[in-house]
Design a protein around this motif. Structure first.
Motif, PDB file in Angstrom:
ATOM      1  N   ASN A 588       0.817  -1.220   0.000  1.00  0.00           N
ATOM      2  CA  ASN A 588       0.000   0.000   0.000  1.00  0.00           C
ATOM      3  C   ASN A 588       0.853   1.274   0.000  1.00  0.00           C
ATOM      4  O   ASN A 588       0.329   2.375   0.185  1.00  0.00           O
ATOM      5  CB  ASN A 588      -0.958   0.020   1.188  1.00  0.00           C
ATOM      6  N   HIS A 589       2.174   1.119  -0.184  1.00  0.00           N
ATOM      7  CA  HIS A 589       3.097   2.255  -0.291  1.00  0.00           C
ATOM      8  C   HIS A 589       2.993   3.192   0.914  1.00  0.00           C
ATOM      9  O   HIS A 589       3.065   4.408   0.786  1.00  0.00           O
ATOM     10  CB  HIS A 589       2.833   3.044  -1.583  1.00  0.00           C
ATOM     11  N   SER A 590       2.865   2.604   2.083  1.00  0.00           N
ATOM     12  CA  SER A 590       2.725   3.405   3.298  1.00  0.00           C
ATOM     13  C   SER A 590       4.063   3.750   3.920  1.00  0.00           C
ATOM     14  O   SER A 590       4.146   4.637   4.768  1.00  0.00           O
ATOM     15  CB  SER A 590       1.879   2.643   4.318  1.00  0.00           C
ATOM     16  N   GLY A 591       5.116   3.044   3.532  1.00  0.00           N
ATOM     17  CA  GLY A 591       6.411   3.229   4.173  1.00  0.00           C
ATOM     18  C   GLY A 591       6.603   2.350   5.392  1.00  0.00           C
ATOM     19  O   GLY A 591       7.607   2.477   6.098  1.00  0.00           O
ATOM     20  N   PHE A 592       5.643   1.433   5.648  1.00  0.00           N
ATOM     21  CA  PHE A 592       5.705   0.547   6.815  1.00  0.00           C
ATOM     22  C   PHE A 592       5.275  -0.864   6.424  1.00  0.00           C
ATOM     23  O   PHE A 592       4.536  -1.062   5.453  1.00  0.00           O
ATOM     24  CB  PHE A 592       4.776   1.045   7.932  1.00  0.00           C
ATOM     25  N   LEU A 593       5.736  -1.840   7.201  1.00  0.00           N
ATOM     26  CA  LEU A 593       5.256  -3.215   7.091  1.00  0.00           C
ATOM     27  C   LEU A 593       4.518  -3.578   8.373  1.00  0.00           C
ATOM     28  O   LEU A 593       5.006  -3.291   9.473  1.00  0.00           O
ATOM     29  CB  LEU A 593       6.416  -4.197   6.882  1.00  0.00           C
ATOM     30  N   ASP A 594       3.354  -4.210   8.244  1.00  0.00           N
ATOM     31  CA  ASP A 594       2.675  -4.737   9.423  1.00  0.00           C
ATOM     32  C   ASP A 594       3.216  -6.140   9.709  1.00  0.00           C
ATOM     33  O   ASP A 594       4.155  -6.606   9.046  1.00  0.00           O
ATOM     34  CB  ASP A 594       1.155  -4.742   9.228  1.00  0.00           C
ATOM     35  N   VAL A 595       2.643  -6.840  10.687  1.00  0.00           N
ATOM     36  CA  VAL A 595       3.148  -8.160  11.081  1.00  0.00           C
ATOM     37  C   VAL A 595       3.053  -9.133   9.906  1.00  0.00           C
ATOM     38  O   VAL A 595       3.965  -9.930   9.663  1.00  0.00           O
ATOM     39  CB  VAL A 595       2.365  -8.692  12.294  1.00  0.00           C
ATOM     40  N   ILE A 628       6.577  -1.558  11.102  1.00  0.00           N
ATOM     41  CA  ILE A 628       8.030  -1.410  11.029  1.00  0.00           C
ATOM     42  C   ILE A 628       8.394  -0.581   9.800  1.00  0.00           C
ATOM     43  O   ILE A 628       8.054  -0.943   8.668  1.00  0.00           O
ATOM     44  CB  ILE A 628       8.726  -2.780  10.963  1.00  0.00           C
ATOM     45  N   GLY A 629       9.075   0.553  10.032  1.00  0.00           N
ATOM     46  CA  GLY A 629       9.583   1.365   8.941  1.00  0.00           C
ATOM     47  C   GLY A 629      10.838   0.753   8.346  1.00  0.00           C
ATOM     48  O   GLY A 629      11.418  -0.196   8.896  1.00  0.00           O
ATOM     49  N   PHE A 630      11.301   1.312   7.233  1.00  0.00           N
ATOM     50  CA  PHE A 630      12.406   0.690   6.505  1.00  0.00           C
ATOM     51  C   PHE A 630      13.695   0.631   7.317  1.00  0.00           C
ATOM     52  O   PHE A 630      14.383  -0.391   7.341  1.00  0.00           O
ATOM     53  CB  PHE A 630      12.664   1.427   5.190  1.00  0.00           C
ATOM     54  N   SER A 631      14.056   1.717   8.007  1.00  0.00           N
ATOM     55  CA  SER A 631      15.324   1.722   8.743  1.00  0.00           C
ATOM     56  C   SER A 631      15.323   0.658   9.841  1.00  0.00           C
ATOM     57  O   SER A 631      16.319  -0.062  10.025  1.00  0.00           O
ATOM     58  CB  SER A 631      15.572   3.112   9.342  1.00  0.00           C
ATOM     59  N   ASP A 632      14.210   0.520  10.560  1.00  0.00           N
ATOM     60  CA  ASP A 632      14.124  -0.517  11.597  1.00  0.00           C
ATOM     61  C   ASP A 632      14.030  -1.907  10.975  1.00  0.00           C
ATOM     62  O   ASP A 632      14.533  -2.885  11.542  1.00  0.00           O
ATOM     63  CB  ASP A 632      12.908  -0.265  12.489  1.00  0.00           C
ATOM     64  N   PHE A 633      13.388  -1.987   9.804  1.00  0.00           N
ATOM     65  CA  PHE A 633      13.286  -3.267   9.101  1.00  0.00           C
ATOM     66  C   PHE A 633      14.675  -3.789   8.726  1.00  0.00           C
ATOM     67  O   PHE A 633      14.972  -4.977   8.877  1.00  0.00           O
ATOM     68  CB  PHE A 633      12.416  -3.093   7.854  1.00  0.00           C
TER      69      PHE A 633
END
Length: 671
Positions: A588-595, A628-633
């Motif tokens: 969804n191009h949100s910049g985050f990943l859910d679980v 989780i955002g990209f840097s933390d991912f």
């Protein structure tokens, strides 16, 4: 690839596969050496005065202003204008630039785009100069000219008329890089007068050494939106212009200026209401004056955008920057120009991992073709120099060849009139397939060519000696079966295949301490400046110092708090892989990943995690909503990968692992 028949070509000119010339082999403009001149001035206690571009009306040009105004021009140094001048304050930004009286929007639009791409900006704006240390009134800047990088030295005397900057001026009163850089460019082109009107495409090439392609927005390619997104993701420079040369600088009611050049600063596909919308971000070099239609700063369209996207994308200030829809973009503007080291902006859609190679030729000859642009004299194809290339395979849905022909002006003749130049593309039997001509310095066109051997025939319609630079860019499909992850478009790896490793090395050396190693602080700067270039990817936040210490420790085999070049290469490969996985799973191009997205990403990476471990990872590396955002991912995946492989190596096929207390504490406390 050159065909055997090109032996004649190599005798008449010279050819290289280097794309943009060498910054290590700089040409000194007017044979002036910056370091030697500065050292001389410091030893004598003098401020530099440039006799080759003096503080005189000869440097302005005879026709820029009426004679009475020319003689009123005063020249002032930054130290006379401000008690505490700086070359750069808080980084170079497009918002530092304010266009003055000279019609140099074409150059400033390119410069505004340059500030967004630090890997290009650092080539143009050398370090080690300023007003604090070793100040001697001398500065230098670099520009690309006809295949080589040129170092241009200037003094810091700037022209003023009636107490105002004659040309570009800084938004911050004590920041002088825009004015000084423009002065160096004026010197390169012969005078300030030669900046009054020009081609955006020329400036983009001069600031990068890249290849530019112009797209007509009145007859745009069907895949324009995909080209824009690919250009934005691959960190290309972009600009656009409006028509209306007879009404130049006239501002319409909707806020758009006629006969004016702008910078394209972003292109995204955003969720809007129940669908998606392509929007373009544009900046006016005036530093003010914005579009007043849909998607402008205060338009109601933003009310239907999710708050986190609106907050990330919308900058509600009268700074000259605004958003508009792709439809309005095509209606209001006439031309789009995109530039990069290689034509990465033509890589879009579901493509294989691709790189671009380039053959470069410089030659001089008296042309045979001296008719109009639609007719060829009978002997032109057989007599003019021919440059052969071979297309091994192709995808009919993509572009695979770009040809760029640039006419070279003699030194100190930068204001010389352009000839009408162009090229023909022929098959081996001399059948003419394409003819491209234009009255511009640079004629560039992209093609989809089927497999076969072709020849490029440079030509001009003027019966005049013609020196040129020809570059032939070809797409190379990479069918490496062992690679599941193509290079990310956000990383500067979109260069010829043989240079990909050197690109990684170039990034490393740019940030490494004394060129040998990178510490956590330098790694943090590198990751935030090089990796987080994409609007959506950066939504998840920047790389913190603590996460960078953690990332470094995972690759630090010497346990000394630093990464060597070899260790950084390993990290670079991991970053590339995990960036591609993140973009794939961020549906969804949100910049985050859910679980759920994290679980899928772990599986795609070939790793494993139980449901309990998955929840713990989301708690440890995610926000309050377990996103989780990209840097933390990146940190999360690198840690999972490293720990998985470490335990596998310790186990060596055993069901139980035996570790000493020191080994266990070392594993969990440092890595």
């Amino acid at each position: 690839m050159l065909a055997p028949d090109s032996a004649l070509t190599l005798e008449q000119g010279w050819q290289t596969t280097e794309a943009t010339g060498s910054l290590q082999n700089l040409k000194k403009f007017n044979n002036q050496d910056f370091n030697s001149l500065r050292t001389l001035c410091l030893s004598q206690g003098l401020l530099f005065e440039d006799a080759t571009f003096p503080a005189h009306i000869s440097s302005i040009g005879p026709n820029l202003l009426p004679q009475d105004k020319l003689w009123q021009i005063q020249w002032k140094r930054p130290t006379e204008l401000h008690r505490n001048p700086y070359l750069i304050v808080d980084g170079a930004s497009r918002f530092d630039i304010m266009q003055g009286e000279i019609g140099c929007c074409w150059m400033l639009a390119a410069l505004g785009s340059l500030t967004q791409q630090k890997h290009f900006l650092e080539n143009v704006l050398p370090k080690g100069q300023g007003f604090q240390d070793n100040y001697a009134g001398i500065f230098h800047f670099r520009f690309w000219q006809y295949g080589v990088w040129v170092d241009v030295v200037i003094d810091d005397q700037l022209p003023f008329l009636n107490g105002r900057y004659l040309s570009v001026y800084p938004r911050t009163s004590n920041e002088f890089w825009p004015s000084l850089l423009e002065k160096a460019y004026a010197k390169l082109r012969g005078s300030y007068q030669n900046l009054h009107g020009g081609y955006l495409s020329d400036a983009l090439v001069d600031l990068t050494g890249g290849v530019q392609v112009q797209f007509s927005l009145k007859d745009p390619p069907p895949d324009l939106e995909e080209i824009l997104k690919a250009a934005d993701k691959s960190r290309s420079l972009m600009g656009c212009s409006t028509s209306g040369q007879l009404r130049r600088n006239k501002e319409l009611r909707n806020g758009i200026v006629q006969g004016h050049a702008y910078t394209v600063t972003g292109a995204v596909k955003i969720r809007y209401k129940n669908g998606w919308k392509h929007i373009i971000r544009i900046w006016n070099p005036w530093g003010h004056g914005e579009w007043k239609g849909p998607w402008s700063d205060n338009s109601p369209q933003w009310d239907h955008v999710e708050p986190r996207f609106r907050e990330a994308l919308l900058r509600n200030k009268n700074d000259g920057e605004f958003w508009m829809s792709c439809e309005n973009f095509k209606e209001q503007f006439s031309w789009l120009c995109i530039c990069n080291s290689t034509p990465t902006f033509l890589d879009f859609g579901d493509q294989h991992c691709t790189t671009w190679s380039v053959d470069r030729h410089i030659n001089l000859w008296s042309p045979v073709l001296a008719t109009d642009r639609n007719k060829c004299s009978p002997g032109a194809v057989s007599t003019n120099p021919r440059y052969f290339f071979k297309v091994p395979d192709y995808d009919p849905k993509t572009y695979n060849v770009v040809i760029s022909l640039m006419q070279k002006h003699a030194e100190h003749m930068q204001d010389a009139k352009n000839l009408t130049i162009g090229f023909l593309i022929t098959m081996r039997n001399s059948e003419v397939l394409k003819k491209i001509f234009s009255l511009t310095r640079d004629v560039t066109k992209y093609f989809t060519l089927s497999p076969g051997t072709y020849a490029v025939v440079p030509a001009t319609t003027d019966n005049q000696e013609f020196e040129f630079l020809l570059r032939i860019f070809m797409k190379n499909e990479d069918y490496n079966e062992n690679s599941n992850y193509p290079p990310s478009p956000l990383l500067p790896m979109d260069v010829p295949r043989q240079n990909q490793d050197s690109s990684c090395k170039a990034v490393f050396l740019r940030y490494a301490k004394q060129g040998s190693a990178i510490n956590a602080s330098q790694l943090q700067q590198l990751l935030n400046e090089v990796i987080l270039q994409d609007e959506m990817t950066s939504l998840g936040g920047r790389f913190s110092f603590d996460s960078c210490r953690g990332i470094l420790s995972l690759k630090d085999l010497n346990s000394n708090g630093q990464l060597t070049l070899q260790q950084f290469r390993s990290l670079w490969q991991s970053l590339t892989k995990y960036m591609d996985i993140f973009r794939k799973e961020d549906r969804n191009h949100s910049g985050f990943l859910d679980v759920s997205g994290l679980k899928s990403a772990i599986q795609t990476a070939g790793l494993a995690a139980s449901e309990q471990l998955l929840l713990l990872m989301a708690l440890r590396y995610g926000d309050a909503a377990r996103r989780i955002g990209f840097s933390d991912f990146v940190y999360c995946m690198l840690r999972l990968e490293t720990m998985t492989y470490a335990l596998q190596n310790l186990a060596e096929g055993r069901s139980q692992i035996s570790m000493t207390t020191v080994e266990w504490l070392t594993l969990v406390m440092y890595t």
